[in-house]
Motif scaffolding. Structure first.
Motif, mmCIF file in Angstrom:
data_model
loop_
_atom_site.group_PDB
_atom_site.id
_atom_site.type_symbol
_atom_site.label_atom_id
_atom_site.label_comp_id
_atom_site.label_asym_id
_atom_site.label_seq_id
_atom_site.Cartn_x
_atom_site.Cartn_y
_atom_site.Cartn_z
ATOM 1 N N VAL A 295 0.899 -1.221 0.081
ATOM 2 C CA VAL A 295 -0.029 0.077 -0.384
ATOM 3 C C VAL A 295 0.934 1.188 0.373
ATOM 4 O O VAL A 295 0.744 2.203 -1.144
ATOM 5 N N GLU A 296 1.960 1.622 0.659
ATOM 6 C CA GLU A 296 2.881 2.735 1.038
ATOM 7 C C GLU A 296 3.293 2.427 -0.741
ATOM 8 O O GLU A 296 3.510 3.993 -0.245
ATOM 9 N N LEU B 46 -4.233 -1.819 5.646
ATOM 10 C CA LEU B 46 -4.096 -0.607 4.210
ATOM 11 C C LEU B 46 -4.313 0.534 5.485
ATOM 12 O O LEU B 46 -3.083 1.276 5.035
ATOM 13 N N LEU B 47 -4.713 0.523 6.453
ATOM 14 C CA LEU B 47 -4.203 2.287 7.296
ATOM 15 C C LEU B 47 -2.897 2.217 7.776
ATOM 16 O O LEU B 47 -2.235 3.606 7.938
ATOM 17 N N MET B 48 -1.885 1.402 7.834
ATOM 18 C CA MET B 48 -0.474 1.187 7.682
ATOM 19 C C MET B 48 -0.196 2.219 7.057
ATOM 20 O O MET B 48 1.013 2.655 6.837
ATOM 21 N N GLY B 49 -0.260 1.210 5.717
ATOM 22 C CA GLY B 49 0.743 1.854 4.711
ATOM 23 C C GLY B 49 0.386 3.145 4.695
ATOM 24 O O GLY B 49 1.195 3.897 3.946
ATOM 25 N N ALA B 50 -0.925 3.482 4.428
ATOM 26 C CA ALA B 50 -1.926 5.131 3.972
ATOM 27 C C ALA B 50 -1.023 5.529 5.924
ATOM 28 O O ALA B 50 -0.586 7.584 5.157
ATOM 29 N N ALA B 51 -0.746 5.495 6.313
ATOM 30 C CA ALA B 51 -0.169 6.643 7.137
ATOM 31 C C ALA B 51 1.115 6.561 7.751
ATOM 32 O O ALA B 51 1.505 8.025 7.413
ATOM 33 N N THR C 28 -4.659 15.767 6.340
ATOM 34 C CA THR C 28 -3.665 13.930 6.227
ATOM 35 C C THR C 28 -4.457 13.000 7.461
ATOM 36 O O THR C 28 -4.867 13.689 8.893
ATOM 37 N N ILE C 29 -4.105 12.117 7.357
ATOM 38 C CA ILE C 29 -4.574 11.197 7.856
ATOM 39 C C ILE C 29 -3.397 10.995 9.348
ATOM 40 O O ILE C 29 -3.660 10.833 10.580
ATOM 41 N N LEU D 281 2.589 6.318 12.984
ATOM 42 C CA LEU D 281 1.880 7.144 13.023
ATOM 43 C C LEU D 281 3.176 8.191 13.857
ATOM 44 O O LEU D 281 3.052 9.182 13.551
ATOM 45 N N GLY D 282 4.266 7.682 14.895
ATOM 46 C CA GLY D 282 4.737 8.174 16.018
ATOM 47 C C GLY D 282 3.560 8.784 17.092
ATOM 48 O O GLY D 282 4.060 9.919 17.716
ATOM 49 N N VAL D 283 2.908 7.966 17.262
ATOM 50 C CA VAL D 283 1.484 8.292 18.305
ATOM 51 C C VAL D 283 1.799 7.960 19.548
ATOM 52 O O VAL D 283 2.225 6.527 19.577
ATOM 53 N N ASP D 284 2.148 8.702 21.143
ATOM 54 C CA ASP D 284 3.193 7.901 21.799
ATOM 55 C C ASP D 284 1.952 6.627 22.335
ATOM 56 O O ASP D 284 1.034 7.363 22.770
#
Ligand code: FES
Length: 579
Positions: free
Chosen positions: A111-112, A136-141, A255-256, A292-295
């Motif tokens: 996806v990415e 799909l979410l990981m690739g788009a992220a 963006t996502i 996403l780099g979210v803690d």
């Protein structure tokens, strides 16, 4: 960049780097795309929307996504965008071996790189079966472009001789009835044909429904994305509206990563508790947050979801199925009932806040979506256990467990791997009783490999015949989102890399105490040191190819089972022109 100017007056978006150029650098992408019958007005600088499709006849749950894509396209065109559908590898739970989880990261890479390499300004993610959503979410992220998730929706309820049959959940029950002679082969065959009777994903609150619902809770999908049945015309309307909205998101530059923020993840954990969601959401959200780099950590699952009651009376935890959940009002009702625990100002792809999105929700059936004063279970979330058997954590889903077993002390009956389990579980000579703790090794990310859904471990036939319906089970595996039982999963570090699970032997005492979140192995330290010194890791099953890549780079369950080199995001920097 290669030569050829970008007419920046007309091309505000990334796709202008392809379609907005003068000379051969624009001629080639435009001309070859026109071979598909696209008129020149589609190359006038409008947003190009990729429709990332996991359709496949090898993934029955996603088999209707080509049709759904047409509705997305109509929405994109209505809003003035240019839709382009593209395939990525699909992941079908019932067929893929050794397990779809081994390929989630591979699809995320597909996806990415598909997004980044092509003139795509925003993407609609068409997913259904369990792993397709996180992949799909990981690739788009990792591209961090505007994105909307459109799920395929659940199948219609299974129906068999006046009984409702829930995907997965009732398979386990039917299998037990067949194995103990309470059901004939002919009846089992009839039930097999009656369970999956339409397009769509499993219609229990399994992993597919959980991930589709959490997408809705996190604001990356439109309201009701989790529950509208695949066969319902309103699923197509949702797809069309998503097509319209993605064009607006591109125009607004949303963006996502602006949607999937820490508050969105916190909302997801709480909603997962309230819906009795799948344990698989733990690894998927950890991996997504990592991109996403979210803690966001394993501990958050326990701390944030600790006291959230399970309000949704759906299998595998309860009685009903996704059709009833949809009819009752779906996820917006659940979210409204726990609104005081949620970040209501979190953004959504619909252009309103979460609070605004759920403001008008109304419950049409309080049996299916329980009121707060009459929850299905008081503790709906995921408990995170630690202790000498799981120094880096393990999880248990209390709403699917037997309350009296949540505090338990028993002797281990150890299976070295899933083959050993299959070979011996029904052996009449197996030394096991209802108080034993079944332990399965070598079913983690590296040990199996791929961390399959074998953690449920069918109970020994001789105990089933005695009327035993649940036992404490411990492994480094996952379990199906449709499964149930007092099952401790995701033990980290896993046994194949020498985690304490590898050291357990038959007869060792294991103590589960969910009140204190403990999982301990009562063996003295000197003995454990001796066993550790004698530990020999299993030989790797892959010497080359993707399997080798997986073994070399996969992280443990407490890190989401993502590859170490995929953590983070790289955006969509301009690439070189190759001609
Ligand atoms: Fe595809 Fe359950 S097998 S969602």
């Amino acid at each position: 960049m290669g030569g050829g100017a970008n007419d920046s007056k007309r091309y505000a978006y990334r796709s202008g780097e392809w379609f907005g150029r003068e000379g051969k650098y624009g001629f080639i992408p435009r001309s070859w795309m026109k071979s598909q019958g696209f008129g020149p007005e589609l190359f006038d600088g409008r947003p190009v929307i990729g429709i990332c499709n996991t359709w496949s006849e090898l993934t029955n749950c996603n088999r209707h996504l080509r049709e759904l894509a047409e509705h997305v396209k109509r929405g994109v065109l209505m809003a003035g965008g240019f839709p382009l559908e593209f395939p990525v590898t699909s992941l079908g739970e019932p067929l893929m071996r050794p397990t779809t989880m081994m390929f989630r990261n591979l699809v995320s890479m597909d996806v990415e790189e598909s997004i980044r390499a092509n003139p795509i300004d925003g993407v609609v993610l068409l997913a259904a079966c369990d792993k397709t959503t996180p992949a799909l979410l990981m690739g788009a992220a990792s591209c961090d472009i505007p994105a909307i998730l459109v799920s395929g929706g659940p199948m219609l309820n299974g129906r068999f001789r006046g009984r409702e049959l829930g995907s997965g959940t009732d398979v386990f029950r039917l299998d037990e009835e067949y194995r103990t002679g309470r059901m004939s082969k002919a009846d089992l065959d009839d039930a097999e044909a009656a369970m999956s009777r339409s397009a769509g994903s499993c219609m229990t609150m399994g992993t597919a429904s959980t991930m589709a619902s959490l997408g809705e809770a996190m604001g990356i999908a439109l309201p009701m994305n989790g529950s509208v049945p695949a066969a319902d015309s309103r699923r197509a309307v949702l797809a069309e509206r998503s097509g319209q909205r993605i064009v607006e998101l591109v125009r607004g530059g949303t963006t996502i990563s602006q949607i999937l923020t820490r508050p969105a993840f916190e909302n997801a954990v709480k909603v997962n508790g309230a819906i009795g969601g799948s344990t698989n959401a733990v690894v998927h959200l950890l991996a997504l947050a990592g991109r996403l780099g979210v803690d966001f950590s394993l501990e958050d699952w326990d701390e944030l979801g600790r006291d959230v009651p399970c309000l949704v009376d759906l299998k595998p935890s309860g009685r009903f199925l996704m059709e009833e959940f949809f009819d009752a009002g779906g996820l917006p009702v659940v979210m409204k009932r726990i609104a005081d625990r949620l970040h209501l100002d979190a953004s959504t792809v619909g252009g309103v806040s979460i609070g605004e999105a759920i403001a008008d929700a109304h419950c049409w059936n309080d049996e299916v979506i329980r009121p707060l004063d009459r929850p299905l279970t008081a503790e709906g979330g995921i408990m995170v256990l630690r202790g000498s058997l799981a120094p880096n954590g393990a999880i248990i889903k209390p709403s699917a467990a037997t309350p009296r077993l949540m505090t338990h002390r028993g002797k281990a009956v150890v299976f070295e791997n899933s083959d050993d389990l299959r070979a011996r579980i029904d052996d009449p000579a197996l030394e096991v009783d209802a108080d034993s703790v079944l332990v399965l090794k070598n079913a983690g990310p590296i040990g199996y490999p791929g961390m399959p859904e074998v953690g449920t471990m069918a109970l020994p036939k001789k105990l089933l015949e005695q009327g035993v319906t649940d036992m404490v089970r411990v492994s480094d595996a996952r379990m199906s989102g449709t499964a149930y039982g007092t099952v401790v999963l995701h033990v980290a570090p896993e046994s194949a890399i020498g985690g304490p699970l590898a050291l357990v032997r038959d007869g060792d005492v294991i103590v589960l105490d969910t009140a204190t979140r403990r999982l301990d192995l009562e063996v003295d330290a000197d003995e454990l040191d001796r066993r550790r010194a004698a530990f020999v890791p299993p030989s790797p099953p892959y010497e080359r190819g993707y399997g080798r890549l997986f073994l070399d780079h996969v992280q443990q369950a407490d890190k989401g089972v993502d590859f170490d080199f995929l953590v983070g995001k790289s955006g969509t920097p301009p690439s070189k022109v190759s001609f």
